[in-house]
Design an enzyme around this catalytic site. Sequence first.
Site, mmCIF file in Angstrom:
data_model
loop_
_atom_site.group_PDB
_atom_site.id
_atom_site.type_symbol
_atom_site.label_atom_id
_atom_site.label_comp_id
_atom_site.label_asym_id
_atom_site.label_seq_id
_atom_site.Cartn_x
_atom_site.Cartn_y
_atom_site.Cartn_z
ATOM 1 N N ALA A 229 35.014 38.426 36.216
ATOM 2 C CA ALA A 229 34.221 37.365 36.673
ATOM 3 C C ALA A 229 34.942 35.481 37.207
ATOM 4 O O ALA A 229 34.256 35.045 37.934
ATOM 5 C CB ALA A 229 33.267 37.217 35.918
ATOM 6 N N ASP B 241 26.727 49.979 34.558
ATOM 7 C CA ASP B 241 26.172 49.001 33.764
ATOM 8 C C ASP B 241 25.025 48.690 34.736
ATOM 9 O O ASP B 241 24.691 48.311 35.918
ATOM 10 C CB ASP B 241 26.987 47.804 33.406
ATOM 11 C CG ASP B 241 28.197 48.305 32.454
ATOM 12 O OD1 ASP B 241 28.090 48.993 31.577
ATOM 13 O OD2 ASP B 241 28.928 47.391 32.331
ATOM 14 N N MET C 143 29.568 35.325 28.834
ATOM 15 C CA MET C 143 28.106 35.852 28.548
ATOM 16 C C MET C 143 28.187 34.638 27.291
ATOM 17 O O MET C 143 28.536 35.144 26.066
ATOM 18 C CB MET C 143 28.505 37.149 27.440
ATOM 19 C CG MET C 143 29.111 39.011 27.977
ATOM 20 S SD MET C 143 29.921 39.875 27.395
ATOM 21 C CE MET C 143 31.281 39.669 27.153
ATOM 22 N N PRO D 222 61.686 47.230 88.190
ATOM 23 C CA PRO D 222 62.678 46.786 88.288
ATOM 24 C C PRO D 222 63.851 45.651 86.813
ATOM 25 O O PRO D 222 65.062 45.447 87.223
ATOM 26 C CB PRO D 222 62.563 45.216 89.258
ATOM 27 C CG PRO D 222 61.095 45.918 89.681
ATOM 28 C CD PRO D 222 60.550 46.325 89.129
ATOM 29 N N PRO E 92 32.278 41.008 40.371
ATOM 30 C CA PRO E 92 30.873 39.960 39.743
ATOM 31 C C PRO E 92 29.663 40.690 40.972
ATOM 32 O O PRO E 92 28.790 39.961 40.194
ATOM 33 C CB PRO E 92 31.046 39.248 40.376
ATOM 34 C CG PRO E 92 32.323 39.628 41.309
ATOM 35 C CD PRO E 92 33.042 40.081 41.889
ATOM 36 N N LYS F 247 23.425 47.916 29.616
ATOM 37 C CA LYS F 247 24.688 46.601 27.995
ATOM 38 C C LYS F 247 24.408 45.333 29.098
ATOM 39 O O LYS F 247 25.346 44.818 30.077
ATOM 40 C CB LYS F 247 25.665 47.602 28.178
ATOM 41 C CG LYS F 247 25.839 48.367 27.116
ATOM 42 C CD LYS F 247 27.301 49.198 27.085
ATOM 43 C CE LYS F 247 27.890 48.284 26.782
ATOM 44 N NZ LYS F 247 28.099 47.830 24.972
#
Length: 478
Positions: free
Chosen positions: A332, A248, A383, A43, A225, A270
């Site tokens: 990181a 790694d 590191m 409608p 990370p 490493k």
Amino acid sequence: MKLYPLFADLSGRPVLVVGGGVVGERKASSLLEAGARVTVGAPELNPTLRTWWEQGRISWRAGTFEDAWLDDIWLVVAATSDAVLHAHMAVLAEARRLFINVVDDAALSSFHVPAVVDRAPVTIAISSGGHAPMLARLLRERLELLIDPVMGPLASLLADMRSRIRTRLPDLAVRRRYYEHLLGGPVLSLLRRRQQALAEAAAERLLETAHTDPGGSVVLLGAGPGDPGLLTLRGLRALNEADVILHDRLVSAEVLALARRDAERIEVAKQAGNHHTTQAQIHALMLEHARAGRRVVRLKGGDPFVFGRGGEELEFLRGHGIAYEVVPGITAALACAAYAGIPLTHRDHAQSVRLVTAHCQGSIDTLDWQALAQERQTLAVYMGTSELPRLQQQLIAHGRAGTTPFAIIENGSRPEQRVITGSLSTLVERATGYDVCSPALLVIGEVAALAHTLAWFGRPPLGTALPVSSPKPEALTA
């Protein structure tokens, strides 16, 4: 109930949607995308449907449903709130051998509208038989993440080449290998880069040499990370295409679990103070496997171009003529700070951020300590756990206040994350007391004091909360 999967060509064919509300609009929209000639019976029409009608995109049968509306229709959708009308339409459709979808009523429907992953011309449809449409939608969302968007352009490219492929490769097994090599070779990468002409040329070259093995390649991939949820979609695809993964030690097991099951995994350890595999040996492994025609993923923690020696590896690959691609990862500094609730920049406390590596005596000696000791900046030290005494000494000696906050984020983003806080003058004492070990990121600057108030992930920070320094007047008016 087991359904027969069917992809219908509705292009130019008349279909009927009964219902002029939001649900009818949604059904009409997908039918229009399929090229159908859509008539909406109702409608009244909602604003969107009315606009489409005014634009001539749909036809409108104004009024309540009449049996004659089903004349010359290929397919019908009942999308009103009237259950009695829906049952009546289902009986009529059955008598006329028309397929009907009754919204939210699987028993009355002779076809179901699936959740769709659209990579046109590739279409993936998921159906729960009408019993759990929300589950179908959730599965579609998962598949959206897994199915490469370039599958559509790839299908179009292969459609153009189809006759040539069948003519040159009449043997089905050889043709299948060609498609497998195509999916694992450079064509997808070129399509992702929007280099259509080069992709077509690569596909043609692969066709010319389809009876020989294609050359190998290397993808330099950042794993982030540790939290697998931070891996990029392109990174996930690379892991699922890999024949060999050189990873790694610090790449998390959860990220490795996302890789192709039959890929060969080789750890190239490493880690600060613990180098079992030399860089030269990693270069040799990449070269060996790529020259053997394998798809190699060099998987690194964080991002390969942020203290990851990615540039050296690309120079080596380029020098030996090996095809390569780079897939960035979340480094990181960004991820660990975020998971510790530490903003690296803040309008009131830090207008710049410096990324620093301090993994050995040689790198410590090359740092610009005068610049690093300036206030109102954030230092993110990678590191650096073995050089904390030297870092502390040099920063204080060059003018950084001993009251400057720090935060050490150990195993950032992982379930075992720890955050140790304190002032710069207590850095070595705190790190020794909590037996900090790698992997750990050191954040120095006023923003580190926010770790206690903004922490949201894992255990609360260890250490006494330091006051957040008051902003200088100029910061308040900036």
